[in-house]
Design a protein around this motif. Structure first.
Motif, mmCIF file in Angstrom:
data_model
loop_
_atom_site.group_PDB
_atom_site.id
_atom_site.type_symbol
_atom_site.label_atom_id
_atom_site.label_comp_id
_atom_site.label_asym_id
_atom_site.label_seq_id
_atom_site.Cartn_x
_atom_site.Cartn_y
_atom_site.Cartn_z
ATOM 1 N N LEU A 99 0.670 -0.966 -0.345
ATOM 2 C CA LEU A 99 -0.017 0.159 -0.274
ATOM 3 C C LEU A 99 0.699 1.584 -0.539
ATOM 4 N N ARG A 100 2.133 0.985 0.628
ATOM 5 C CA ARG A 100 3.056 1.936 0.718
ATOM 6 C C ARG A 100 3.641 2.960 -1.178
ATOM 7 N N ALA A 101 4.089 1.493 -1.830
ATOM 8 C CA ALA A 101 4.404 1.382 -2.691
ATOM 9 C C ALA A 101 3.434 2.376 -3.952
ATOM 10 N N CYS A 102 1.895 2.049 -3.511
ATOM 11 C CA CYS A 102 0.731 1.999 -4.444
ATOM 12 C C CYS A 102 0.498 3.798 -4.173
ATOM 13 N N ALA A 103 0.880 4.381 -2.330
ATOM 14 C CA ALA A 103 0.585 5.927 -2.477
ATOM 15 C C ALA A 103 1.957 6.432 -3.259
ATOM 16 N N THR A 104 3.242 5.772 -2.787
ATOM 17 C CA THR A 104 4.197 6.551 -3.813
ATOM 18 C C THR A 104 3.645 6.968 -5.251
#
Length: 261
Positions: free
Chosen positions: A186-191
């Protein structure tokens, strides 16, 4: 506005063939049909629209599911005529047959297994967009690091690669979703959303079924977090996206809104 483009490749579940296993067509279809019902229920719960790339073989044998896709205002796109066999003639044939079966306009294409497809043939078959590029290096499968990472055009056709992070091109496709810790994914999605303004994420219905069943021959990294674990993780991801105030869109709606700017 931050747009999430969820898509699902609905097909004959022929992946066991890659590992020396054989499943009768009826079982291939029933596994994917089971997964499609789970996906549609989750999308309905979260009021999320999505794009379904279907083979003609799957659509011909799954009338109820195709009807539900149409009724619940999702998009139907082409995934070819068959999942394990392809010629350029299937591009037009699949677009026309899927339109006939569903009564929906079919404007998008995705090649099975994200394999290369002739760009001129895509345009000649009347497609408006192609989502067949995973812009990463995946050993033994493909190396697309030299291709654009985000939306671009070739001739009259919009090319929409699957999402990957902007710096290292970490893939955000289905296999990453199974194997990354959910918070890291999810952090990668947000980035990626912050960089691109959209996410193009794709999955398969069979991931939502138990891939640990005997006879399937799936490797551990495919079986990991399948079935009930996949349903739970996907449910949690959609809840997180809603909290981030991301909105869900079909691919054709997203591309249409971009062209109107």
């Amino acid at each position: 506005m931050s747009k999430v483009l969820l898509s699902f490749d609905i097909e004959e579940f022929d992946m066991p063939f890659e590992y020396g296993k054989h499943l009768p067509l009826k079982e291939q279809l029933s596994i994917s049909q089971e997964g499609c019902k789970i996906i549609l229920d989750l999308l309905e719960k979260h009021e999320a629209s999505a794009t379904f790339f279907s083979t003609v073989v799957f659509a011909q044998n799954s009338v109820e599911i195709i009807s539900r896709i149409q009724r619940e205002h999702h998009e139907l796109a082409s995934h070819g005529y068959y999942h394990s066999s392809f010629t350029n003639s299937h591009l037009l044939e699949s677009r026309e047959e899927l339109g006939r079966l569903s009564g929906m306009e079919v404007t998008g294409f995705r090649m099975p297994r994200m394999m290369p497809v002739d760009d001129a043939a895509i345009e000649n078959a009347g497609y408006r967009y192609n989502s067949s590029i995973n812009p990463i290096w995946l050993p033994g499968r493909y190396d697309n690091r030299n291709k654009p990472r985000t939306l671009f055009a070739l001739g009259k056709v919009s090319q929409l690669p699957a999402s990957a992070t902007p710096s290292l091109r970490v893939p955000l496709f289905w296999l990453s979703f199974h194997n990354f810790p959910l918070k890291a994914y999810l952090r990668a999605c947000a980035t990626t959303m912050k960089s691109d303004g959209y996410l193009n994420l794709y999955f398969h219905p069979w991931e939502f079924t138990d891939l640990n069943k005997p006879g399937l021959g799936m490797p551990w990294y495919v079986r990991r977090n399948s079935g009930e674990f996949m349903r739970d993780r996907f449910d949690r991801m959609l809840s997180w996206m809603t909290r981030q105030q991301y909105t869900f869109s079909t691919i054709s709606e997203f591309l249409g809104s971009r062209q109107q700017r």
